[in-house]
Motif scaffolding. Structure first.
Motif, PDB file in Angstrom:
ATOM      1  N   ASN A  20      -6.897 -10.021   2.455  1.00  0.00           N
ATOM      2  CA  ASN A  20      -7.217  -9.738   3.858  1.00  0.00           C
ATOM      3  C   ASN A  20      -6.540  -8.458   4.343  1.00  0.00           C
ATOM      4  N   ASP A  21      -6.606  -7.416   3.495  1.00  0.00           N
ATOM      5  CA  ASP A  21      -6.072  -6.086   3.825  1.00  0.00           C
ATOM      6  C   ASP A  21      -4.567  -6.056   4.018  1.00  0.00           C
ATOM      7  N   GLU A  22      -3.882  -7.069   3.514  1.00  0.00           N
ATOM      8  CA  GLU A  22      -2.427  -7.067   3.549  1.00  0.00           C
ATOM      9  C   GLU A  22      -1.886  -7.239   2.133  1.00  0.00           C
ATOM     10  N   LEU A  23      -0.692  -6.712   1.893  1.00  0.00           N
ATOM     11  CA  LEU A  23      -0.041  -6.870   0.603  1.00  0.00           C
ATOM     12  C   LEU A  23       0.747  -8.170   0.612  1.00  0.00           C
ATOM     13  N   ILE A  24       0.397  -9.078  -0.301  1.00  0.00           N
ATOM     14  CA  ILE A  24       1.099 -10.360  -0.418  1.00  0.00           C
ATOM     15  C   ILE A  24       2.135 -10.245  -1.529  1.00  0.00           C
ATOM     16  N   VAL A  25       3.330 -10.686  -1.240  1.00  0.00           N
ATOM     17  CA  VAL A  25       4.438 -10.611  -2.193  1.00  0.00           C
ATOM     18  C   VAL A  25       4.955 -12.023  -2.452  1.00  0.00           C
ATOM     19  N   GLY A  26       5.096 -12.372  -3.732  1.00  0.00           N
ATOM     20  CA  GLY A  26       5.636 -13.673  -4.091  1.00  0.00           C
ATOM     21  C   GLY A  26       6.844 -13.531  -4.980  1.00  0.00           C
ATOM     22  N   GLY A  27       7.790 -14.459  -4.872  1.00  0.00           N
ATOM     23  CA  GLY A  27       8.979 -14.375  -5.710  1.00  0.00           C
ATOM     24  C   GLY A  27      10.019 -15.398  -5.343  1.00  0.00           C
ATOM     25  N   GLU A  28      11.267 -14.939  -5.343  1.00  0.00           N
ATOM     26  CA  GLU A  28      12.418 -15.785  -5.030  1.00  0.00           C
ATOM     27  C   GLU A  28      13.174 -15.128  -3.874  1.00  0.00           C
ATOM     28  N   PHE A  29      12.818 -15.487  -2.650  1.00  0.00           N
ATOM     29  CA  PHE A  29      13.465 -14.908  -1.478  1.00  0.00           C
ATOM     30  C   PHE A  29      13.226 -15.820  -0.275  1.00  0.00           C
ATOM     31  N   SER A  30      13.991 -15.606   0.776  1.00  0.00           N
ATOM     32  CA  SER A  30      13.862 -16.445   1.973  1.00  0.00           C
ATOM     33  C   SER A  30      13.789 -15.629   3.253  1.00  0.00           C
ATOM     34  N   SER A  38       9.519 -18.069   3.019  1.00  0.00           N
ATOM     35  CA  SER A  38       9.942 -18.908   1.902  1.00  0.00           C
ATOM     36  C   SER A  38       9.139 -18.598   0.635  1.00  0.00           C
ATOM     37  N   HIS A  39       9.615 -17.598  -0.090  1.00  0.00           N
ATOM     38  CA  HIS A  39       9.102 -17.239  -1.419  1.00  0.00           C
ATOM     39  C   HIS A  39       7.737 -16.564  -1.421  1.00  0.00           C
ATOM     40  N   ILE A  40       7.131 -16.373  -0.255  1.00  0.00           N
ATOM     41  CA  ILE A  40       5.871 -15.647  -0.164  1.00  0.00           C
ATOM     42  C   ILE A  40       5.797 -15.006   1.217  1.00  0.00           C
ATOM     43  N   ALA A  41       5.354 -13.727   1.245  1.00  0.00           N
ATOM     44  CA  ALA A  41       5.334 -12.994   2.506  1.00  0.00           C
ATOM     45  C   ALA A  41       4.153 -12.034   2.543  1.00  0.00           C
ATOM     46  N   ARG A  42       3.769 -11.630   3.771  1.00  0.00           N
ATOM     47  CA  ARG A  42       2.672 -10.684   3.991  1.00  0.00           C
ATOM     48  C   ARG A  42       3.243  -9.383   4.563  1.00  0.00           C
ATOM     49  N   TRP A  43       2.811  -8.248   3.980  1.00  0.00           N
ATOM     50  CA  TRP A  43       3.215  -6.937   4.497  1.00  0.00           C
ATOM     51  C   TRP A  43       2.001  -6.249   5.097  1.00  0.00           C
ATOM     52  N   ASN A  44       2.076  -5.911   6.393  1.00  0.00           N
ATOM     53  CA  ASN A  44       1.016  -5.192   7.077  1.00  0.00           C
ATOM     54  C   ASN A  44       1.379  -3.714   7.110  1.00  0.00           C
ATOM     55  N   GLY A  45       0.617  -2.909   6.388  1.00  0.00           N
ATOM     56  CA  GLY A  45       0.929  -1.493   6.292  1.00  0.00           C
ATOM     57  C   GLY A  45       0.682  -0.722   7.566  1.00  0.00           C
ATOM     58  N   ASN A 247       5.270  -7.802 -12.079  1.00  0.00           N
ATOM     59  CA  ASN A 247       3.845  -7.611 -11.876  1.00  0.00           C
ATOM     60  C   ASN A 247       3.499  -6.164 -11.593  1.00  0.00           C
ATOM     61  N   MET A 248       2.221  -5.816 -11.771  1.00  0.00           N
ATOM     62  CA  MET A 248       1.685  -4.529 -11.356  1.00  0.00           C
ATOM     63  C   MET A 248       0.520  -4.790 -10.413  1.00  0.00           C
ATOM     64  N   CYS A 249       0.241  -3.822  -9.536  1.00  0.00           N
ATOM     65  CA  CYS A 249      -0.813  -4.003  -8.551  1.00  0.00           C
ATOM     66  C   CYS A 249      -1.389  -2.647  -8.177  1.00  0.00           C
ATOM     67  N   VAL A 250      -2.706  -2.592  -7.951  1.00  0.00           N
ATOM     68  CA  VAL A 250      -3.342  -1.383  -7.441  1.00  0.00           C
ATOM     69  C   VAL A 250      -3.505  -1.542  -5.936  1.00  0.00           C
ATOM     70  N   HIS A 251      -2.936  -0.601  -5.181  1.00  0.00           N
ATOM     71  CA  HIS A 251      -2.969  -0.668  -3.716  1.00  0.00           C
ATOM     72  C   HIS A 251      -3.151   0.737  -3.162  1.00  0.00           C
ATOM     73  N   ASN A 252      -4.172   0.909  -2.310  1.00  0.00           N
ATOM     74  CA  ASN A 252      -4.464   2.210  -1.719  1.00  0.00           C
ATOM     75  C   ASN A 252      -4.627   3.303  -2.770  1.00  0.00           C
ATOM     76  N   GLY A 253      -5.298   2.958  -3.867  1.00  0.00           N
ATOM     77  CA  GLY A 253      -5.603   3.947  -4.896  1.00  0.00           C
ATOM     78  C   GLY A 253      -4.452   4.332  -5.786  1.00  0.00           C
ATOM     79  N   GLU A 254      -3.369   3.569  -5.743  1.00  0.00           N
ATOM     80  CA  GLU A 254      -2.214   3.866  -6.584  1.00  0.00           C
ATOM     81  C   GLU A 254      -1.811   2.636  -7.384  1.00  0.00           C
ATOM     82  N   LEU A 255      -1.272   2.861  -8.569  1.00  0.00           N
ATOM     83  CA  LEU A 255      -0.744   1.792  -9.407  1.00  0.00           C
ATOM     84  C   LEU A 255       0.715   1.579  -9.040  1.00  0.00           C
TER      85      LEU A 255
END
Length: 276
Positions: A20-30, A38-45, A247-255
């Motif tokens: 949904n046009d946001e970068l989702i990040v998963g891992g070990e964080f709070s 709690s281990h998953i977050a959304r980043w709105n650029g 992990n690797m991810c393609v976002h906004n035309g960049e690796l």
């Protein structure tokens, strides 16, 4: 994944996915940018802010994993799929894999094991565990099925109409048969583990360790590119990748990778962007 504080997210990042046009990040964080996540977050650029994802994942009634975490993310039939080791999602009793519809979390019953990688292939969801004898499993939208020949792995991707995975060597699945990719020779002593797969500009990208022996290219390590015929190092004028552990991810035309980069002046940096 490697621990980091980039973007004010403090912890360990294991997975990246655009949803949904946001970068989702998963891992070990709070916590992400001061927001409880709690281990998953959304980043709105656009707003440059972090947000929670429905309460995230955790332990239900105190019962959980030794290390609660999100290991893998995917988008399937318009929903976000999160997998890892957890016993709750959004406060509900959901184990190890959950579906987020944009508003709430849902169970995907019948899965066995701790999730390590997820990918969508031929309309189904393929999931691998990181240990045990269960191996790879396939979700058809209703129930789980075993995938013959599908081994445990750290990541997988769809490239050239095939599902590509493998920790020791890259193998391609056409829906029936698994076939090793040409020109890659698994070196002894696990010298070239493969932790990440991605597709960038039409080529297959591998992330891992020292690939020099595996593909016969001096100095090839960290990130490797396959154009369908030949393997290529991805060292550039600004430095060379050393190792990719996540992990690797393609976002906004960049690796985007979490690779350690060794620069010409001998300094190192973490996280890298490879432009189109």
């Amino acid at each position: 994944g490697a621990g980091n504080t980039a973007g004010n997210l403090v912890g360990s990042i294991n997975a990246l996915k655009v949803y949904n046009d946001e970068l989702i990040v998963g891992g070990e964080f709070s916590n992400s940018g001061g927001v409880p996540t709690s281990h998953i977050a959304r980043w709105n650029g656009d707003t440059e802010t972090w947000s929670d994802v429905g309460g995230g994942v955790g332990s239900f009634n105190g019962l959980g994993c030794a290390l609660t975490r999100v290991e893998a993310l995917a988008v399937y039939n318009g929903d976000l799929i999160a997998g890892g080791c957890f016993t709750s999602a959004g406060g509900l009793p959901i184990e190890n894999i959950a579906r987020w519809d944009g508003s709430q979390w849902h169970e995907m019953p019948g899965f066995v094991g701790t999730v390590i990688s997820i990918e969508v292939f031929q309309g189904d969801l393929y999931v691998s565990v990181n240990s045990g004898l269960v191996g790879m499993q396939r979700w058809d939208g209703i129930q789980w099925h075993a995938v013959p020949g599908g081994a445990n792995n750290y990541d997988m991707t769809v490239w050239d109409g095939m599902l590509v995975s493998g920790f020791l060597e890259p193998v391609a699945f056409d829906g029936i048969t698994w076939t090793p990719l040409p020109g890659y020779n698994f070196p002894p002593n696990n010298a070239a583990p493969i932790y990440a797969y991605e597709v960038f500009n039409g080529d297959l990208i591998l992330g891992g360790g020292n690939f020099e022996t595996a593909v016969g290219i001096p100095g090839a390590s960290g990130v490797l590119r396959f154009d369908g015929t030949s393997w290529h190092s991805m060292a550039g004028a600004n430095g060379a990748p050393v190792f990719v552990s996540g992990n690797m991810c393609v976002h906004n035309g960049e690796l985007i990778t979490n690779s350690t980069i060794k620069h010409p002046d001998g300094t190192f940096s973490h996280w890298s962007r490879w432009g189109a």
